[in-house]
Motif scaffolding. Structure first.
Motif, PDB file in Angstrom:
ATOM      1  N   GLY B  14       0.828  -1.209   0.000  1.00 10.00           N
ATOM      2  CA  GLY B  14       0.000   0.000   0.000  1.00 10.00           C
ATOM      3  C   GLY B  14       0.856   1.250   0.000  1.00 10.00           C
ATOM      4  O   GLY B  14       0.582   2.204  -0.740  1.00 10.00           O
ATOM      5  N   VAL B  17       2.452   1.823  -3.426  1.00 16.65           N
ATOM      6  CA  VAL B  17       1.513   2.404  -4.387  1.00 16.65           C
ATOM      7  C   VAL B  17       1.265   3.874  -4.070  1.00 16.65           C
ATOM      8  O   VAL B  17       1.249   4.732  -4.957  1.00 16.65           O
ATOM      9  N   ARG B  18       1.110   4.201  -2.788  1.00 12.44           N
ATOM     10  CA  ARG B  18       0.871   5.595  -2.402  1.00 12.44           C
ATOM     11  C   ARG B  18       2.033   6.472  -2.833  1.00 12.44           C
ATOM     12  O   ARG B  18       1.864   7.582  -3.320  1.00 12.44           O
ATOM     13  N   ILE B  21       2.023   7.081  -6.498  1.00 12.53           N
ATOM     14  CA  ILE B  21       1.001   8.055  -6.877  1.00 12.53           C
ATOM     15  C   ILE B  21       1.481   9.467  -6.568  1.00 12.53           C
ATOM     16  O   ILE B  21       1.312  10.385  -7.364  1.00 12.53           O
ATOM     17  N   TYR B 117      -4.630  -1.414  -9.057  1.00 10.19           N
ATOM     18  CA  TYR B 117      -3.858  -1.499  -7.817  1.00 10.19           C
ATOM     19  C   TYR B 117      -2.877  -2.671  -7.781  1.00 10.19           C
ATOM     20  O   TYR B 117      -1.779  -2.532  -7.305  1.00 10.19           O
TER      21      TYR B 117
END
Lengths: 154, 171
Positions: B14, B17-18, B21, B117
């Motif tokens: 997570g 991915v954050r 981004i 995702y």
């Protein structure tokens, strides 16, 4: 009867608040969420009092380190009970006249705590900002409905 | 076999991915980057997989897909996928994943609706297959984070290269 649940952050900022108004009990004036915001805000003083007392004498038998704070604030119609986590997140519930027993309150607050932990484990949740998780809304609604006896536990 | 709490994997993924981004800002770029990262993992994972899995050589693409779904996912993610929807000439199929621990606590916000995702998983499969001389395309056709009822990876085998020997025989 649980009427409202709220999550308050470290700096006393409201992160989430939801009212649960039963269709049947709208004999009492239908409170809009603002009234509950006010109630919860007043209850924060109670949190400060209780936590100042509770923290120095840490009871070993308490098991989990989360402090169930008990009753924080009461008015004529409502009482506010709460739980504060080690990270200074406060979980509060507002109940009306037929207040549930303490163990029922503890159970509800612990379940809300579990749902809260799942919600903040979402990588897209920003700590300190309001919680916008649909799954959290749904979980707490279910917890409260089971506690109020309007739904069967799954 | 050593085990760890799966939450640490979910949370690590997570935050990867954050961070992507935040750095790249464009969802297509993030998807591409996740795929490249997965590809780099896949080309290395294939050796571990082949060393530890007791599987025989696959006769055709069907067996390959079954091995990925049953043995591969079981070994690395402790879950199995089901192979569905083979097309007429057995080159495309779907891998349905019932539970995917990478998306355990995740809810996609509006701004990230184009994000795939778990694109990393697709990259891993693509990379691993390439190391055994099978080129494939891999993407998510159904995704629970976008509201579908289950997760499905669409696997398309494009070609199979013969073993290429780096040295000529008569040298």
């Amino acid at each position: 009867m649980f009427l409202c649940a709220a999550v308050i952050g470290q700096n006393s900022q409201p992160l989430w608040l939801q009212t649960f108004q039963e269709a049947a009990s709208s004999a009492v004036q239908p409170s809009d969420p603002l009234a509950f915001h006010y109630l919860v805000h007043c209850a924060l003083d109670g949190v400060e009092e209780k936590s100042a007392v509770a923290l120095p004498r840490r009871v070993p038998s308490q098991g989990a380190a989360d402090c169930y704070l008990g009753q924080l604030y009461s008015t004529e119609e409502y009482t506010v009970h709460g739980l504060m986590t080690n990270t200074q997140i406060k979980l509060l519930v507002v109940v009306d006249q037929d207040a549930p027993r303490e163990d029922a309150l503890r159970l509800v607050l612990n379940r809300i705590h579990v749902a809260y932990v799942d919600a903040i484990s979402n990588p897209f949740n920003e700590p300190g900002l309001p919680i916008t998780s649909a799954r959290f809304d749904q979980s707490v609604k279910q917890i409260i409905a089971v506690a109020n006896g309007t739904a069967q536990p799954v | 076999m050593e085990t760890i709490n799966s939450e640490i994997l979910s949370l690590t993924y997570g935050s990867i991915v954050r961070q992507l981004i935040t750095d790249l800002e464009d969802m297509d770029e993030v998807n591409k980057q996740l795929d490249v990262m997965g590809y780099n993992m896949g080309i290395r994972l294939i050796d571990e997989f082949l060393a530890n899995a007791r599987i025989t050589k696959c006769g055709d693409f069907k067996e390959t897909a079954e091995n990925i779904a049953k043995v591969g996912f079981k070994m690395f993610l402790n879950t199995t996928a089901t192979v569905v929807n083979w097309n007429a000439d057995n080159t495309e199929c779907g891998l349905v994943l019932e539970d995917n621990l990478l998306i355990d606590f995740v809810e996609l916000p509006e701004a990230c609706s184009k994000l795939s995702y778990c694109q990393l998983l697709c990259g891993v499969i693509r990379g691993a297959l390439e190391m055994v001389n099978i080129s494939a395309e891999c993407s998510f056709s159904r995704d629970t984070l976008h509201g579908d009822d289950t997760n499905e990876i669409h696997l398309k085998f494009t070609s199979q290269k013969a073993e290429a020997y780096p040295y000529k025989d008569d040298d």
